[in-house]
Write a protein that holds these residues in place. Structure first.
Motif, PDB file in Angstrom:
ATOM      1  N   THR A 151      63.568 -46.069  86.820  1.00  0.00           N
ATOM      2  CA  THR A 151      62.924 -47.355  86.649  1.00  0.00           C
ATOM      3  C   THR A 151      62.806 -48.213  88.044  1.00  0.00           C
ATOM      4  O   THR A 151      61.711 -48.643  88.360  1.00  0.00           O
ATOM      5  N   VAL A 152      63.835 -48.319  88.522  1.00  0.00           N
ATOM      6  CA  VAL A 152      64.038 -49.094  89.935  1.00  0.00           C
ATOM      7  C   VAL A 152      63.183 -48.318  90.888  1.00  0.00           C
ATOM      8  O   VAL A 152      62.563 -49.058  91.649  1.00  0.00           O
ATOM      9  N   ALA A 153      63.299 -47.045  91.011  1.00  0.00           N
ATOM     10  CA  ALA A 153      62.593 -46.203  91.834  1.00  0.00           C
ATOM     11  C   ALA A 153      61.038 -46.423  91.686  1.00  0.00           C
ATOM     12  O   ALA A 153      60.188 -46.693  92.756  1.00  0.00           O
ATOM     13  N   LEU A 154      60.604 -46.475  90.583  1.00  0.00           N
ATOM     14  CA  LEU A 154      59.064 -46.607  90.271  1.00  0.00           C
ATOM     15  C   LEU A 154      58.742 -48.132  90.518  1.00  0.00           C
ATOM     16  O   LEU A 154      57.581 -48.234  91.259  1.00  0.00           O
ATOM     17  N   VAL A 155      59.352 -48.951  90.447  1.00  0.00           N
ATOM     18  CA  VAL A 155      59.086 -50.592  90.730  1.00  0.00           C
ATOM     19  C   VAL A 155      59.108 -50.801  92.137  1.00  0.00           C
ATOM     20  O   VAL A 155      58.308 -51.219  92.922  1.00  0.00           O
ATOM     21  N   VAL A 156      60.060 -50.233  92.775  1.00  0.00           N
ATOM     22  CA  VAL A 156      60.280 -50.409  94.405  1.00  0.00           C
ATOM     23  C   VAL A 156      58.976 -49.674  95.121  1.00  0.00           C
ATOM     24  O   VAL A 156      58.542 -50.234  95.925  1.00  0.00           O
ATOM     25  N   ILE A 157      58.843 -48.562  94.618  1.00  0.00           N
ATOM     26  CA  ILE A 157      57.743 -47.881  95.279  1.00  0.00           C
ATOM     27  C   ILE A 157      56.120 -48.532  94.960  1.00  0.00           C
ATOM     28  O   ILE A 157      55.516 -48.694  96.000  1.00  0.00           O
TER      29      ILE A 157
END
Length: 444
Positions: A151-157
């Motif tokens: 989730t964090v990776a998708l939000v940051v990207i």
């Protein structure tokens, strides 16, 4: 089914109206506090323009959620799910950091940390990826740590992809609006077409995101009177990521009952299931490609991945010869083609007409993209009938010389004492810088 459509339309209109009406006062506030940075080397605008447009967009987000909470068929989203509160918490945090960055120019690592914290806040309140569909395996449940990291990776990207594409007037808001519209159609179909209530929050998020962008676009189209700044670009990126996480990571594909039948039917049914897995990436495919190319380009040149430059896709369109407005429309076209093409293919994956239509539109997009490279030329017998830019270079130069020699200079009119020209001393037209006063009867 018509009643929820009316309520979604009401929520959309309220979000548009609040965002639009707040943008004017926000512009005056940005000018008053000095949120008008000087023009940088990578900028394409020529005059200092105020930022902080994200303040108005955040006001539209709050208004949309507030109205939806008081509507009969939408308040169930707030009663059955904690995702709207999680979105509001993460959005408030990232918006606050964006406002500070628009005013004080925060360091890139600070903004990256704020993006990760905002994503973590949403994860703590339940807006996280629970499972993912894997081809030829099925639905795979994720552990809490795996889901939170994904989730964090998708939000940051997503946030950085939207932030990177925010380089031309109206570009980021328009592209995200197109993405939100395509996402709304898909999420609405999952909710009411298959009766899966877990898709309701994503449908609401997409409708509000459309309203935020539509309300801000009239102020942001070329020439822009205000920029959304990082307070706006990071905000709409987070909302888009939240909708993607909600629909892709919490809706169980097995609940859609698409795998009924034989093996061949299951193979055809798998395509619409895995399209939603990559739908968030296809919707932001253009910003994502810009992000990847920027990181590769900067690291290849020995620069920081966060160092700004003029190598983005919209900059390259301007270098090809496209005007500002045409470059924005071309980016709109490709975003809409990819987003709506993915949605259409997820609905009718066996239809060949959809594939042919996407291929034909892609060819049209390539033609529009390379249009400045094709400089039309007129046959030699008709060159005198068209402007010089459509003639052959040699003949155009000859025609220009002939036109210049054919024009005879006007004789200078004498200056008569006591008689002023048109409008006196402010007459428009060529005038000698040092007039001969002897002709005017001077004492010299």
């Amino acid at each position: 089914m018509g009643q929820p459509v009316r309520e979604y339309l009401l929520t959309l209109c309220v979000t548009v109206a609040v965002t639009y009406l707040l943008t004017g006062p926000v512009r005056k506030f940005a000018i008053a506090v000095g949120a008008m940075p000087e023009i940088r080397a990578r900028d394409v605008h020529r005059e200092p323009t105020p930022r902080l447009g994200g303040i108005a967009m955040f006001g539209g987000l709050c208004a949309g959620l507030l109205v939806a909470d008081h509507l009969q068929n939408l308040n169930g989203v707030f009663e059955l799910s904690n995702e709207p509160r999680a979105l509001l918490s993460g959005a408030a945090l990232i918006w606050l950091v964006g406002v500070l960055d628009d005013k004080f120019e925060l360091d890139a690592l600070i903004k990256l940390g704020a993006q990760m914290i905002s994503a973590g806040v949403m994860c703590m309140q339940g807006l996280t990826i629970l499972w993912i569909p894997v081809p030829w395996i099925g639905t795979v449940a994720l552990t809490p740590w795996q889901g939170n990291l994904l989730t964090v990776a998708l939000v940051v990207i997503t946030i950085n992809a939207v932030n990177f594409v925010d380089g031309l007037d109206g570009l980021a808001a328009g592209m995200v609006c197109i993405a939100a519209c395509a996402f709304f159609l898909y999420a609405y179909r999952i909710w009411f077409g298959y009766g899966i209530e877990a898709a309701a929050p994503a449908t609401l998020f997409a409708a509000i995101l459309m309203g935020m962008c539509l309300g801000f676009l009239p102020h942001n189209m070329h020439p822009a009177r205000i920029f959304m700044g990082d307070s706006g670009s990071m905000l709409i990126g987070l909302v888009l990521a939240a909708a993607a996480i909600s629909i892709s990571g919490q809706v169980d594909p097995d609940a859609m009952a698409l795998f009924a039948g034989g093996e061949r039917n299951a193979t055809h049914a798998m395509l619409p299931v895995f399209i939603p897995l990559i739908l968030p990436l296809t919707i932001i495919a253009i910003p994502m490609a810009d992000l990847v190319l920027a990181v590769v380009r900067r690291t290849w040149n020995g620069q920081s991945p966060f160092a700004a430059d003029r190598g983005h896709l919209h900059h390259r369109l301007l270098e090809l010869g496209h005007s500002h407005s045409r470059a924005v429309l071309i980016m709109y076209f490709w975003s809409g083609l990819i987003a709506f093409g993915a949605v259409a293919y997820s609905v009718h994956s066996t239809s060949m007409w959809i594939v042919l239509a996407i291929a034909a539109l892609s060819a049209l997009g390539l033609l529009l993209l390379l249009l400045p490279r094709f400089s039309p030329r007129t046959p030699r017998w008709a060159e005198r009938l068209v402007p010089p830019r459509y003639r052959h270079a040699e003949r155009a130069a000859e025609a220009a010389l002939q036109d210049a020699s054919a024009v005879e200079p006007e004789p200078a009119r004498p200056i008569v004492a006591g008689v002023s020209g048109v409008n006196g001393a402010t007459a428009i037209g060529p005038r000698s810088r040092f007039p001969d006063r002897r002709k005017a009867g001077s004492s010299r």
